[in-house]
Scaffold this motif. Structure first.
Motif, PDB file in Angstrom:
ATOM      1  N   PHE A  46       0.835  -1.196   0.000  1.00  0.00           N
ATOM      2  CA  PHE A  46       0.000   0.000   0.000  1.00  0.00           C
ATOM      3  C   PHE A  46       0.873   1.250   0.000  1.00  0.00           C
ATOM      4  O   PHE A  46       1.980   1.261   0.539  1.00  0.00           O
ATOM      5  N   TYR A  89       0.000   5.134   1.302  1.00  0.00           N
ATOM      6  CA  TYR A  89      -0.946   6.069   1.888  1.00  0.00           C
ATOM      7  C   TYR A  89      -0.342   7.467   1.809  1.00  0.00           C
ATOM      8  O   TYR A  89       0.882   7.643   1.843  1.00  0.00           O
ATOM      9  N   GLN A 110      -0.705  11.527   3.454  1.00  0.00           N
ATOM     10  CA  GLN A 110      -1.262  12.371   4.510  1.00  0.00           C
ATOM     11  C   GLN A 110      -1.007  13.825   4.125  1.00  0.00           C
ATOM     12  O   GLN A 110       0.126  14.315   4.223  1.00  0.00           O
ATOM     13  N   LEU A 143      -4.695  10.037   7.064  1.00  0.00           N
ATOM     14  CA  LEU A 143      -4.140   9.191   6.017  1.00  0.00           C
ATOM     15  C   LEU A 143      -5.224   8.731   5.051  1.00  0.00           C
ATOM     16  O   LEU A 143      -6.327   8.360   5.441  1.00  0.00           O
ATOM     17  N   LEU A 148      -5.731   6.323   1.338  1.00  0.00           N
ATOM     18  CA  LEU A 148      -5.113   5.352   0.461  1.00  0.00           C
ATOM     19  C   LEU A 148      -4.860   5.970  -0.919  1.00  0.00           C
ATOM     20  O   LEU A 148      -5.754   6.548  -1.530  1.00  0.00           O
ATOM     21  N   LYS A 152      -2.912   0.434  -4.043  1.00  0.00           N
ATOM     22  CA  LYS A 152      -2.575  -0.815  -3.372  1.00  0.00           C
ATOM     23  C   LYS A 152      -2.301  -1.903  -4.404  1.00  0.00           C
ATOM     24  O   LYS A 152      -2.792  -1.832  -5.530  1.00  0.00           O
ATOM     25  N   GLU A 189       2.894  13.997   3.171  1.00  0.00           N
ATOM     26  CA  GLU A 189       3.780  12.924   3.623  1.00  0.00           C
ATOM     27  C   GLU A 189       3.240  11.605   3.077  1.00  0.00           C
ATOM     28  O   GLU A 189       2.027  11.357   3.124  1.00  0.00           O
ATOM     29  N   PHE A 234       3.434   7.401   2.904  1.00  0.00           N
ATOM     30  CA  PHE A 234       3.805   6.220   3.677  1.00  0.00           C
ATOM     31  C   PHE A 234       3.588   4.957   2.854  1.00  0.00           C
ATOM     32  O   PHE A 234       2.508   4.741   2.307  1.00  0.00           O
ATOM     33  N   GLY A 245       7.976   7.044   6.366  1.00  0.00           N
ATOM     34  CA  GLY A 245       7.367   8.176   5.686  1.00  0.00           C
ATOM     35  C   GLY A 245       8.372   9.012   4.923  1.00  0.00           C
ATOM     36  O   GLY A 245       9.559   9.081   5.279  1.00  0.00           O
TER      37      GLY A 245
END
Lengths: 114, 112
Positions: A34, A36, A38, A44, A46, A49, A88, A90, A107
């Motif tokens: 995944f 994610y 932010q 967060l 998605l 994926k 950010e 992740f 991150g």
């Protein structure tokens, strides 16, 4: 235990530059991957994926990521970034024997200059 | 759907105080999670639940407790707050195993 590494902690780009954020994981079995994002002041969300099938997955807002099993990598790419991509990012991995536990990378903070 | 909601948004605690972080989801998800986010460290799983009445420890459970009396709610309890618990706490939920997790807006906690 599995681990996830994001090697770039901070990235600064100008608008229209291309983006590639690295993600490597340390588990050799079947994984779900995944990305994610932010955005400042938000929670967060998605981006995209990968569970199986085509290793090149496309997500929202023009992002894509490629799963390269031999390199244990799932790098995130975007051909031309915008100021609104400042956020950010992740990377996260879920492995077969870990139930539904996600392991997150540290991150990468992306700043896009207008 | 409101998705995953968390309260409060921000809280300051003194060392030794207790508090409960609330998390509610209205998506009828079976799985719920609590994470903490520390700068440069990504998210670490504190506790998770696979359904009402069932909880289990994650990676960093010490100092926390959870309960899951209903499908919708998954509160996180800090009994004796410590400075090391200063962090941003995120609750998340997912419908099934290995499905996408949906995150709440987070609770910023400062322990002084």
């Amino acid at each position: 235990a599995q681990s996830v590494s994001q090697h770039n902690h901070h990235v600064i780009l100008s608008e229209a530059a291309s983006l590639e954020l690295g993600c490597n994981y340390s588990y050799g079995g079947t994984v779900n991957l995944f990305w994610y994002v932010q955005y400042p002041g938000q929670h967060l969300q998605l981006l995209l994926k990968y569970f199986s099938g085509d290793p090149l997955v496309k997500g929202i807002k023009g992002f894509e990521a490629e799963f390269i099993k031999s390199k244990f990598s799932f790098n995130l790419r975007k051909p031309s970034v915008q100021w609104s991509d400042t956020a950010e990012y992740f990377c996260a991995v879920n492995v077969d024997n870990a139930g539904n536990m996600l392991t997150f990378g540290g991150g990468t903070r992306l700043m896009v200059k207008p | 759907n409101a998705g995953v909601t968390q309260t409060p948004k921000f809280r300051i605690l003194k060392i030794g105080q207790s508090m409960t972080l609330q998390c509610t989801q209205d998506m009828n998800h079976n799985y719920m999670y609590w994470y903490r986010q520390d700068p440069g460290m990504g998210l670490k799983l504190i506790y998770y639940s696979v359904g009402a009445g069932i909880t289990d420890k994650g990676e960093v459970p010490n100092g926390y407790n959870v309960s899951r009396s209903t499908t919708e709610d998954f509160p996180l309890r800090l009994e004796l707050a410590a400075p090391s618990q200063t962090s941003v706490y995120f609750c998340a939920s997912s419908l099934q195993l290995q499905e996408t997790q949906y995150f709440g807006p987070g609770t910023r906690l400062l322990v002084l």
